[in-house]
Design a protein around this motif. Structure first.
Motif, PDB file in Angstrom:
ATOM      1  N   SER A 197      13.016  -8.115   0.492  1.00  0.00           N
ATOM      2  CA  SER A 197      12.387  -6.938  -0.109  1.00  0.00           C
ATOM      3  C   SER A 197      10.882  -7.084   0.046  1.00  0.00           C
ATOM      4  O   SER A 197      10.329  -8.186  -0.062  1.00  0.00           O
ATOM      5  CB  SER A 197      12.776  -6.809  -1.583  1.00  0.00           C
ATOM      6  OG  SER A 197      12.487  -8.013  -2.290  1.00  0.00           O
ATOM      7  N   VAL A 198      10.205  -5.959   0.309  1.00  0.00           N
ATOM      8  CA  VAL A 198       8.787  -5.995   0.679  1.00  0.00           C
ATOM      9  C   VAL A 198       8.025  -4.913  -0.074  1.00  0.00           C
ATOM     10  O   VAL A 198       8.484  -3.769  -0.165  1.00  0.00           O
ATOM     11  CB  VAL A 198       8.599  -5.788   2.198  1.00  0.00           C
ATOM     12  CG1 VAL A 198       7.116  -5.810   2.577  1.00  0.00           C
ATOM     13  CG2 VAL A 198       9.372  -6.842   2.990  1.00  0.00           C
ATOM     14  N   ARG A 242      14.372  -3.565   1.379  1.00  0.00           N
ATOM     15  CA  ARG A 242      13.722  -2.665   0.426  1.00  0.00           C
ATOM     16  C   ARG A 242      12.258  -2.597   0.794  1.00  0.00           C
ATOM     17  O   ARG A 242      11.614  -3.633   1.019  1.00  0.00           O
ATOM     18  CB  ARG A 242      13.888  -3.184  -0.999  1.00  0.00           C
ATOM     19  CG  ARG A 242      13.207  -2.343  -2.077  1.00  0.00           C
ATOM     20  CD  ARG A 242      13.283  -3.010  -3.442  1.00  0.00           C
ATOM     21  NE  ARG A 242      12.538  -2.260  -4.436  1.00  0.00           N
ATOM     22  CZ  ARG A 242      11.886  -2.803  -5.462  1.00  0.00           C
ATOM     23  NH1 ARG A 242      11.895  -4.123  -5.632  1.00  0.00           N
ATOM     24  NH2 ARG A 242      11.221  -2.041  -6.312  1.00  0.00           N
ATOM     25  N   LEU A 243      11.702  -1.389   0.870  1.00  0.00           N
ATOM     26  CA  LEU A 243      10.310  -1.208   1.254  1.00  0.00           C
ATOM     27  C   LEU A 243       9.610  -0.364   0.192  1.00  0.00           C
ATOM     28  O   LEU A 243       9.950   0.809  -0.001  1.00  0.00           O
ATOM     29  CB  LEU A 243      10.198  -0.512   2.615  1.00  0.00           C
ATOM     30  CG  LEU A 243      10.231  -1.392   3.858  1.00  0.00           C
ATOM     31  CD1 LEU A 243      10.224  -0.517   5.109  1.00  0.00           C
ATOM     32  CD2 LEU A 243       9.021  -2.325   3.877  1.00  0.00           C
ATOM     33  N   VAL A 244       8.638  -0.959  -0.470  1.00  0.00           N
ATOM     34  CA  VAL A 244       7.873  -0.269  -1.498  1.00  0.00           C
ATOM     35  C   VAL A 244       6.433  -0.110  -1.001  1.00  0.00           C
ATOM     36  O   VAL A 244       5.788  -1.096  -0.634  1.00  0.00           O
ATOM     37  CB  VAL A 244       7.872  -1.048  -2.826  1.00  0.00           C
ATOM     38  CG1 VAL A 244       7.105  -0.265  -3.900  1.00  0.00           C
ATOM     39  CG2 VAL A 244       9.290  -1.350  -3.273  1.00  0.00           C
ATOM     40  N   GLY A 245       5.931   1.110  -0.995  1.00  0.00           N
ATOM     41  CA  GLY A 245       4.543   1.365  -0.642  1.00  0.00           C
ATOM     42  C   GLY A 245       3.766   1.786  -1.876  1.00  0.00           C
ATOM     43  O   GLY A 245       4.113   2.784  -2.513  1.00  0.00           O
ATOM     44  N   LEU A 246       2.729   1.034  -2.222  1.00  0.00           N
ATOM     45  CA  LEU A 246       1.928   1.344  -3.401  1.00  0.00           C
ATOM     46  C   LEU A 246       0.594   1.937  -2.983  1.00  0.00           C
ATOM     47  O   LEU A 246      -0.096   1.394  -2.116  1.00  0.00           O
ATOM     48  CB  LEU A 246       1.711   0.092  -4.247  1.00  0.00           C
ATOM     49  CG  LEU A 246       0.973   0.305  -5.574  1.00  0.00           C
ATOM     50  CD1 LEU A 246       1.606  -0.508  -6.697  1.00  0.00           C
ATOM     51  CD2 LEU A 246      -0.517  -0.047  -5.456  1.00  0.00           C
ATOM     52  N   VAL A 247       0.236   3.064  -3.613  1.00  0.00           N
ATOM     53  CA  VAL A 247      -1.013   3.775  -3.317  1.00  0.00           C
ATOM     54  C   VAL A 247      -1.700   4.137  -4.630  1.00  0.00           C
ATOM     55  O   VAL A 247      -1.056   4.174  -5.687  1.00  0.00           O
ATOM     56  CB  VAL A 247      -0.744   5.047  -2.491  1.00  0.00           C
ATOM     57  CG1 VAL A 247      -0.183   4.704  -1.120  1.00  0.00           C
ATOM     58  CG2 VAL A 247       0.211   5.990  -3.234  1.00  0.00           C
ATOM     59  N   PRO A 248      -3.010   4.456  -4.595  1.00  0.00           N
ATOM     60  CA  PRO A 248      -3.728   4.707  -5.844  1.00  0.00           C
ATOM     61  C   PRO A 248      -3.820   6.167  -6.275  1.00  0.00           C
ATOM     62  O   PRO A 248      -4.136   6.444  -7.427  1.00  0.00           O
ATOM     63  CB  PRO A 248      -5.123   4.161  -5.538  1.00  0.00           C
ATOM     64  CG  PRO A 248      -5.296   4.406  -4.074  1.00  0.00           C
ATOM     65  CD  PRO A 248      -3.930   4.236  -3.468  1.00  0.00           C
ATOM     66  N   THR A 249      -3.571   7.113  -5.368  1.00  0.00           N
ATOM     67  CA  THR A 249      -3.820   8.513  -5.696  1.00  0.00           C
ATOM     68  C   THR A 249      -2.631   9.391  -5.332  1.00  0.00           C
ATOM     69  O   THR A 249      -1.790   9.025  -4.503  1.00  0.00           O
ATOM     70  CB  THR A 249      -5.050   9.044  -4.935  1.00  0.00           C
ATOM     71  OG1 THR A 249      -4.760   9.073  -3.525  1.00  0.00           O
ATOM     72  CG2 THR A 249      -6.279   8.167  -5.192  1.00  0.00           C
ATOM     73  N   ALA A 250      -2.613  10.579  -5.936  1.00  0.00           N
ATOM     74  CA  ALA A 250      -1.549  11.535  -5.640  1.00  0.00           C
ATOM     75  C   ALA A 250      -1.609  11.993  -4.191  1.00  0.00           C
ATOM     76  O   ALA A 250      -0.565  12.203  -3.554  1.00  0.00           O
ATOM     77  CB  ALA A 250      -1.660  12.734  -6.585  1.00  0.00           C
ATOM     78  N   ALA A 261       6.241  -2.508  10.499  1.00  0.00           N
ATOM     79  CA  ALA A 261       6.636  -3.819  11.011  1.00  0.00           C
ATOM     80  C   ALA A 261       7.692  -4.458  10.126  1.00  0.00           C
ATOM     81  O   ALA A 261       8.633  -5.091  10.620  1.00  0.00           O
ATOM     82  CB  ALA A 261       5.415  -4.727  11.123  1.00  0.00           C
ATOM     83  N   ALA A 262       7.555  -4.312   8.802  1.00  0.00           N
ATOM     84  CA  ALA A 262       8.540  -4.875   7.887  1.00  0.00           C
ATOM     85  C   ALA A 262       9.902  -4.220   8.082  1.00  0.00           C
ATOM     86  O   ALA A 262      10.942  -4.892   8.057  1.00  0.00           O
ATOM     87  CB  ALA A 262       8.061  -4.705   6.449  1.00  0.00           C
ATOM     88  N   ARG A 263       9.907  -2.925   8.276  1.00  0.00           N
ATOM     89  CA  ARG A 263      11.176  -2.237   8.523  1.00  0.00           C
ATOM     90  C   ARG A 263      11.802  -2.714   9.824  1.00  0.00           C
ATOM     91  O   ARG A 263      13.010  -2.974   9.892  1.00  0.00           O
ATOM     92  CB  ARG A 263      10.960  -0.722   8.558  1.00  0.00           C
ATOM     93  CG  ARG A 263      12.257   0.060   8.773  1.00  0.00           C
ATOM     94  CD  ARG A 263      12.070   1.526   8.496  1.00  0.00           C
ATOM     95  NE  ARG A 263      11.104   2.150   9.390  1.00  0.00           N
ATOM     96  CZ  ARG A 263      10.695   3.416   9.261  1.00  0.00           C
ATOM     97  NH1 ARG A 263      11.130   4.158   8.256  1.00  0.00           N
ATOM     98  NH2 ARG A 263       9.824   3.922  10.119  1.00  0.00           N
TER      99      ARG A 263
END
Length: 350
Positions: free
Chosen positions: A194-195, A219-227, A211-213
């Motif tokens: 999981s990444v 499991r791929l989680v992308g974290l961002v700061p804004t809408a 690349a992770a995919r």
């Protein structure tokens, strides 16, 4: 050019170009000799465009209140004083695109005059002179049209630009091509890992997700700061889960990621993101830091203070085959290309 009478091994890494202090490698030097005359194993490149790394450009823009003229003057002062582009606050630089002008008879880089190339080594160790006053740059973007010259050493890394991609697009990808290659290596070593990627909508972040995919992440989680970034990342389709939090808030990051992941990749270009990455990583997991804004004492001491059994890696920008992998992801992952095209202003500029 000053002859410092170094041997072939020293010349290969540029010791003869160090003016101050003597005895250090070019990256650690305060000043380099950027004179255009080349040695037998050097290459001179006519500069067309610089790409400032994200942490350096953000720091300059913030320090000067977004005043493009002041940012341009600051870059000119750094290059003029140091003989290279190395932000004295962040310690980072970037890379460049240009055309080979002259090749020393003993150069091992396999280049010829007229080759259009991108350097894959940092501007922090590349002798650089700017001759046009950066007159074509408004100081408001990471990519800097420029005229001047740069010097490559025998151990420099360089790639001939691909014919099928616009120069701004290729430059943007090659600037961060170490991120996807190392991410792929780490994830592939843990089948079904999981990444989570912090700063997932940026250049290195989008490539790291792809690349992770490709490496088989479960499991791929992308974290961002804004809408706005959340919307863009969802549209790109690069992450299975898109979550929002300030990467500088450790508790918020851990809550947004949810179940701790096996691999956390940090691609955020602001300081203070170390502890959130550590909290989000499962015991025995790995944190990969790609941001030049990372404080490595904060990371090490933070992990100790949290009793976190995690391996922490510094992405050094080089993995064999990294440029080819990044370009392949750009060509074959529509979400990656869309993300980069949005940053470089379209696919048509050459």
């Amino acid at each position: 050019m000053i002859d410092r009478h170094v041997g072939p091994a020293g010349r290969a890494v540029g010791l003869h170009r160090v003016l101050e202090p003597t005895g250090v490698l070019p990256q650690a030097a305060l000043r380099l000799d950027a004179s255009p005359e080349i040695g037998p194993d050097e290459v001179r490149v006519g500069v067309e465009r610089l790409n400032l790394d994200a942490a350096s450009f953000r720091q300059l823009r913030t320090a000067h209140g977004g005043d493009g003229d002041a940012v341009r003057a600051a870059v000119l002062e750094i290059v003029g004083t140091r003989g290279k582009m190395q932000n004295p606050v962040t310690g980072s630089g970037g890379m460049l695109v240009g055309t080979v002008q002259e090749v020393g008879a003993e150069s091992p880089l396999g280049l010829a005059p007229g080759d259009r190339v991108a350097t894959l080594v940092s501007l922090t160790l590349t002798p650089l002179a700017v001759t046009d006053g950066l007159a074509s740059w408004d100081g408001r973007s990471e990519q800097v049209p420029a005229r001047g010259h740069a010097i490559l050493f025998a151990r420099s890394i360089v790639a001939v630009l691909p014919d099928d991609l616009p120069v701004p697009l290729a430059l943007a990808v090659m600037d961060v091509c170490g991120a996807p290659a190392l991410t792929h290596r780490v994830v592939a070593a843990r089948p079904g890992a999981s990444v989570a990627v912090l700063g997932a909508a940026g250049k290195s972040g989008s490539l790291a997700l792809a690349a992770a995919r490709r490496a088989g992440a479960s499991r791929l989680v992308g974290l961002v700061p804004t809408a706005a970034e959340e919307e863009r990342l969802r549209a790109a389709g690069l992450a299975g889960e898109v979550v929002r939090a300030d990467a500088r808030d450790p508790v918020a990051v851990a809550a947004a990621v949810g179940d701790p992941v096996d691999v956390t990749v940090v691609c955020v270009d602001v300081p203070g993101c170390e502890h959130g990455a550590i909290l989000s990583t499962a015991p025995g997991g790995t944190v990969v830091f790609f941001s030049m804004a990372t404080s490595f004492p904060a990371a090490a001491l933070g992990a100790e203070g949290l009793a976190a059994d995690v391996t922490m890696l510094i992405g050094n920008g080089y993995v064999p085959g990294h440029a080819s992998m990044a370009l392949d992801l750009l060509r074959n992952e529509p979400g990656v290309r869309a993300s980069f095209t949005a940053r470089t202003g379209g696919d048509s500029a050459q």
